[in-house]
Structures are given as C-alpha cells and as structure tokens.
Design an enzyme around this catalytic site. Structure first.
Site, short mmCIF file in Angstrom:
data_model
loop_
_atom_site.label_atom_id
_atom_site.label_comp_id
_atom_site.label_asym_id
_atom_site.label_seq_id
_atom_site.Cartn_x
_atom_site.Cartn_y
_atom_site.Cartn_z
N HIS A 89 -1.86 -12.53 -2.16
CA HIS A 89 -2.93 -13.24 -1.46
C HIS A 89 -2.57 -14.69 -1.13
O HIS A 89 -3.43 -15.46 -0.71
CB HIS A 89 -4.22 -13.15 -2.27
CG HIS A 89 -4.80 -11.78 -2.28
ND1 HIS A 89 -5.99 -11.46 -2.90
CD2 HIS A 89 -4.36 -10.61 -1.74
CE1 HIS A 89 -6.24 -10.17 -2.75
NE2 HIS A 89 -5.26 -9.64 -2.05
N HIS A 112 0.81 -1.21 0.00
CA HIS A 112 0.00 0.00 0.00
C HIS A 112 0.85 1.27 0.00
O HIS A 112 0.38 2.32 -0.42
CB HIS A 112 -0.95 -0.01 1.19
CG HIS A 112 -2.11 -0.94 1.00
ND1 HIS A 112 -3.35 -0.70 1.54
CD2 HIS A 112 -2.22 -2.10 0.31
CE1 HIS A 112 -4.17 -1.68 1.20
NE2 HIS A 112 -3.49 -2.55 0.46
#
EC number: 1.11.1.21
Length: 732
Positions: A258, A96
C-alpha cells in the site's frame, strides 16, 4: 489492493442457461474423481516433448525486464495508467496471483498461472486485472514459450517494484503454465462475497484462507463491511497465517504493497458490466465494462473504496506509516459508497492520479488502520516506521516468500536472480556430500534390511509415511530430508511413534555398519523397496522395484516445525486412517481422492495403491479393516478379488463408519471395512478399475502397476531426477 465489497453481492458465480444434465446433477453426492485427471497432456498444446525449464534457460531476462520497465510508463488510452505508471496495477496482479495460496493443503498460489482462468479471472477481488494481463500480452507474444504466464505475472510485479525504486530480494523462474482451470474448493457459497464459510464465533472453515467468496484475503472495509479496525485485525491475522505469514510479514506486506498505487471507487459499482466469464463473445474476455463516465482513468471503478495512501504513489517511501501514525482518522464513504477513512485536520497532500494540479486528503482502508490499532501490529508498524531500512528488508523478504511459497525447494528455482541465501521456509536439504551407493551396495543393503527382523508392514508403512507427505500443490513434503525422524512428524499419530522409532533405530544401525555413507532418507525408501520385492516374490511375481539413491537428511534446525504441522494428515485412506483429534471436513472417501490428487496420482494409480497397501498390512495402528486376504504381507490382488465377490454381503456394523462383510450363506463375518474400502466396489468408475485388478490374468499387471505407482510416490520430491515413465525390470 482493490476489492468489491458490496456491489452485485447477490449474483451467483455459476453461469445459468439451458444445458444437459450431467451425472453430478442427478447424483450430487457421487464421489467426484475429476480432480485426479486435471492437467491432462491432451489439454497441453505444447506437447509432451516441451520442457519449460529448458526454454526458460534460453530467455534473455535482462531484455525482458527492460521491456517490462518500459511498459510501466507507456500509458494506453484504453486503460490509462494511474499517475502515469502501471506499477500499482502490476503489483496487485502479482500479489493476487500468489495470494490464493493456503497452507492447509498447499493449493492456490502463483505456481500455475491460474489467474487467467475461471473462477479467479472473474473474482470480484480480481476486478480489472484482466486489463493488466492484456497490457502484458505484447511482451508475452514477443518472448513466447521462453516465459510462462505464471512466471510473467510474478516478474511483472517485481519489475514494477524495482521501477519505482525498491530493491527486491530476487526472482526465480520455473512456473510452468497450465492450460485449463483447476478444480479446487474455494468455498461453499453460491454467491459472490458470501461468507457461509464461518461458524460459531467467526471460525473459518478449513482449508479456506479468504474471508468471503471471491476475495483474496480480507474485506478492506472490515469484517462483512463493518468498519472495525480491531475486528479487521482478527480477520487479517487469521487469513494471513493461513497463507504462511507471521505478524511481521503481514505488516510488511500490507504496508509495503500500500505504499504504491490506489484503489478505484470513483462511482456507483452497479454501473459495472459482467465479469470476464459472464461477458458476451464480442467482449473478448474483458470484463467489468463501466458505464460511469469514460469507464476508465479518473472514472475507474474496481471496487468500493477510493483510497490513495502515499504522497508519492509511484515511489518507494515511508509515507504509508508516516500518514498512518501522524493523523487521526475519520470514517467516511467513497464516491462508490464504500466505508473508508480520511485524515482529520489534514491538508490535501496526495496527488490526483490524472490531474497534476489537484491534491487530495490522505485516505486509508479499515484493514490499514488495523496495523495501528491492533496492539501487536502497532508495535511492529511503529518499529518499521522508525527503522525504514528494516521495513524495506522485511517487505522484500515477505514479497519474495509470497510470490515463491508454492514453488517448493530451491532445486526448482531457475534464473540468474535466484537469491544465494537459503531461507527456512524453503525446507532446505543439505546437498549430496558423498559418493552414492551403487547397484551392488543396494542389493547388499536390501539383504541386511530384510534380515533385520523388521516386517514387510513395518518397512512399507514407514516408507509410505515418509514419502506420502508430499504435496504436488506447493511441492512440500516427501521422503527427501528424512524429516519423518524429526519434530513434528516423528510424533504424528499416523506415524505410530513407538513403531517408527524402532524401525528408524534399526535402519540407522544398518547405515552406520555399512561400509559406505548412505542417508537415512535413502534407507527408509530402500526398506520399502526390499519389502515390496519380497512381498511380490511371495505372491509368485518376481519384480525389481526401481530405486534412485541421492536423498539427504535434513536437520531439526533446517525444519520449521510449525510450518510442517499442516502436512499432518487429517485422514489417509491409503492406510485406512482418520485422525479423531482433527475436524473432518470431507467424507473419508473424499479425503482419499483429495490426498491422491496432492500426490499427483491418477484414479488407476490410487486404486492399485490402496489394494496393494491393504494386503501388505500397512494400515495405521495395525487395523484389519480392508485387509481382505488370508496372506497379509503378500503382494496379491486379494483385496479386489474378495471385495468384488458376490459371496459376501456388506452391512453397517455397530461402529460408525465400519462395515461387516458376511458370508451370504452362513452369515459369518469374514471381513471388516471402512467407507474407503467399500467405495471401490460401490462407485461405478472405481469398480471398473477394481475389476481390472481382480481378473485372473491380472496377477502380474497388478504387481507391476503397484510398483510403478509406489515408485512415483517415493520419487515425487526428487526434482533432481529427470521425469521419465517408471520402467519396470523383472527380477533375475
């Protein structure tokens, strides 16, 4: 990986309360120059003598990585680690930090460590990353200025991956910290998760990359929370492309990221407290305090979904693809009420993050299923599923690109883990392979250039067009490499391809005929130097324009043409240019300030450059707008003198955006101008700067300031040079 998707969607991200009204409140349409004065030295506590690169070179990187590795499994009571490992949290933090990067203007990204400042530290998509930064604080405190926060965020992500068995592609340091929030357009919305950035058939406005205010990429529940995997795939493809990722890199990043950790949606998101910037002083910058259960651990709420993708979420594996393709998926809701998917007819097989005796059913996000149901993504995903080594290599490379995309050329990379392989997206330039020209050579070449028949305007505009592609945001573009002679730049309208070809042909001939090897990149800049010295001399001011040889010429094979397309200017106020083929999302004067900021210019530097370029005749297409002089090609202060005189009255012409300057007595049209020209007389701050250069005693100051600002642009991409103030030397 986590995202808020429905809670507090109507809360305004701007703090309210009694406050004095500023100029922007009274006159919201006023041109804002504040972005030109960001990263002020006065805000830097380390002082002008601090050089981060020198500090980083003294860092014991091995010891730092050992400390980070130990941190991964040192679970803290105030924020316990999922599965006993903070790896997923630090991967998300690094992702992020870097993921705000956007290709349109090169802004965002990990390079400045902005995640610790508003608004990024309080974005819904960054919920609870404040905890990750606090976990890092003892390590940052220990190593001090040898490691910046910006570098530490990325390094922590790398170490997280390595500690879970993944082989990363490398790591480069060199991201110096900033000390205040950057003023950056993140979207037009006034509420978190607003999506007014779309128009028509879901057309995302430039220069934005994310789909909603406060998200890094896409809504994991699907477009606006609609659980449609194919619709999600469209959003993913658009937003990842806008941060420089192709389809293969996109699949690798999503699936690779993920493979680890989980999302957090254990309970009602309305039980979360305010974000860090909205908290009380006793909260000490920690946000999202939860009233659900303990507020952390098994009760943690970061966003809506509660998803665990892998049977081994603290280990590199192929479980993500195995689950994606092995199961059919059924729509369900998380405990927080978010849309997500659960494996049909499956046995519980994924671990509980805090109770080893429990197992859960495999779960996925809508954005995960996009990798299976979009036909292009599905083909790539299945290839990665069947070829795990290829997947690992693709993820390693994509992760490195994600976290290093805004660092610029390899010359800026620091540390022992810099990869030896050169990558096309790094805009490689060959190393200097010849003895550089000396001062006598420079003078001889300048004479040949001025005797070639090329005009001052030809030489100045070519040098400007070559160098002004530089973006201080992601350190791309600039004169080094001479990519102005290559596709796509050679065909850009602003570069006037026919004129450019003529100029380059003559400069190349001069270089070939000269006795020593000299790059075309150097000759282009030297042509501008020679022209400016002549123009200043013609104005009665002798000046020697600084010139530093050492640029090299890149090849077409070293140039990723599609990635350079976003560098084509929609507008260049310095040359009074607007690209009529591109959508203009700013007023011309706003685009000028935006471009000046990308060039790292201050308001005075922007002002003197515009005034000088106008009288030098450097306008695109040989336009006469703003050429307020009877002596074009002469470096005089005529632009400012004639703009500020009350003898001229300005009024709109019959053409939109063009104005006529008429003699107040005779009514005769003396000049024409654009909004960019007239803003230097209408905007009070810019007028104050223009007045400095219009004064009778500013003849030499104008020339010297122009030369200093010009040299700054010409050398903006010369990371091989020591950054020092430009010292002007009077010509003999």
């Amino acid at each position: 990986m986590d995202a808020k998707t429905d809670d507090k969607a109507g809360k305004c991200p701007v703090a309210h309360g009694p406050a004095p009204r500023g100029n922007r409140d009274w006159w919201p349409e006023q041109l804002n120059l504040s972005m030109l004065h960001q990263r002020s030295p006065s805000a830097d506590p380390l002082g002008k003598d601090f050089h981060y690169a020198e500090q980083f070179k003294t860092l014991d990187l091995k010891a730092l990585k050992q400390d980070l590795t130990a941190l991964m499994t040192e679970s803290q009571d105030w924020w316990p680690a999922d599965f006993g490992h903070y790896g997923g949290l630090f991967i998300r933090m690094a992702w992020h930090s870097a993921g705000t990067y956007r290709t349109t203007d090169g802004r965002g990204g990990a390079g400045a460590g902005q995640q610790r400042f508003a608004p990024l530290n309080s974005w819904p998509d960054n919920a609870n990353l404040d905890k990750a930064r606090r976990l890092l604080w003892p390590i940052k405190q220990k190593y001090g200025q040898k490691i910046s926060w910006a570098d530490l965020y990325v390094l922590a992500g790398n170490v997280a991956l390595e500690s879970m068995g993944f082989q990363t592609f490398g790591f480069a340091g060199g991201r110096a910290d900033t000390w205040e929030p950057e003023e950056l357009f993140w979207g037009p919305e006034g509420t978190w998760l607003g999506d007014e950035r779309y128009s028509g058939e879901r057309q995302l406005a430039d220069p934005l990359g994310a789909v909603q205010m406060g998200l890094i990429y896409v809504n994991p529940e699907g477009p606006n929370g609609n659980p449609d995997p194919l619709g999600s795939a469209k959003d993913i493809r658009e937003t990842f492309a806008r941060m420089a990722m192709n389809d293969e890199e996109t699949v690798a990043l999503i699936a690779g990221g993920h493979t680890f950790g989980k999302t957090h949606g254990a309970g009602d998101p309305s039980l979360l407290g305010p974000e860090p910037e909205g908290g009380d002083v006793e909260d000490q910058g920690l946000g999202w305090k939860s009233k659900y259960g303990t507020g952390f651990g098994a009760d943690a709420i970061t966003g809506g979904p509660e998803v665990i993708w892998s049977q081994e979420p603290t280990k590199w594996s192929n479980h993500f693809f195995d689950n994606l393709f092995k199961f059919e998926w059924e729509l369900t809701k998380s405990p927080a009420g978010a849309q997500q998917w659960v494996a049909k007819n499956a046995e519980p097989s994924v671990p509980d993050p805090f109770d080893p005796s429990k197992k859960r059913l495999p779960t996925m996000l809508t954005s995960d299923l996009a990798l299976r149901f979009d036909p292009i993504y599905e083909k790539i995903s299945r290839r990665f599923y069947e070829n795990p080594d290829e997947f690992a290599d693709a993820f390693a490379r994509a992760w490195f690109k994600l976290t290093h995309r805004d660092m610029g050329p390899v010359a800026r990379y620091l540390g022992p883990e810099v990869p030896k392989e050169t990558l096309l997206w790094q805009d490689p330039i060959p190393p200097v392979d010849h003895e550089l020209i000396n001062d006598a050579d420079v003078e001889a070449l300048k004479a040949k250039i001025l005797g070639s028949g090329l005009s001052v305007a030809d030489l100045v505009s070519t040098a400007w067009n070559s160098a002004s592609t530089f973006r201080g945001s992601d350190k791309r573009g600039g004169a080094n490499g001479a990519r102005i002679r290559l596709a796509p730049q050679k065909d850009w309208e602003v570069n006037q391809p026919e004129q450019l070809a003529t100029v380059l042909q003559k400069l190349e001939a001069i270089g070939k005929e000269f006795g020593k090897k000299v790059s075309l990149a150097d000759l282009i800049v030297l042509g501008g130097v020679a022209a400016i010295e002549k123009a200043a001399k013609d104005a009665g001011v002798a000046v020697k324009v600084p010139f530093s040889p050492g640029r090299m010429d890149a090849s077409q094979e070293q140039t990723d043409a599609p990635s350079f397309a976003p560098l084509e200017p929609r507008a260049d106020g310095f040359r009074n240019y607007i690209n009529s083929k591109k959508h203009q999302f700013m007023k011309p004067e706003e685009a000028l300030v935006d471009r000046a900021q990308l060039l790292t210019l201050t308001a005075p530097e922007m002002t003197v450059l515009v005034g000088g370029l106008r009288v030098l005749g450097a306008n695109a297409g040989d336009s006469k707008h703003g050429v307020f002089t009877t002596k074009p090609g002469t470096l005089s202060n005529d632009f400012f003198v004639n703009l500020l005189t009350m003898a001229t009255s300005w009024q709109p012409s019959g053409t939109e955006g063009i104005y006529e300057g008429r003699d107040r007595k005779s009514g005769e049209v003396k000049w024409t101008a654009t909004r960019v020209d007239l803003i230097f007389g209408s905007h009070s701050q810019l007028r104050a700067l223009a007045e400095v250069y219009a004064q009778a005693d500013s003849k030499e100051k104008f020339v010297n300031d122009f030369v200093a600002a010009w040299t700054k642009v010409m050398n903006a991409d010369r990371f091989d040079l020591i950054a020092e103030p430009v010292l002007l030397e009077a010509a003999e």
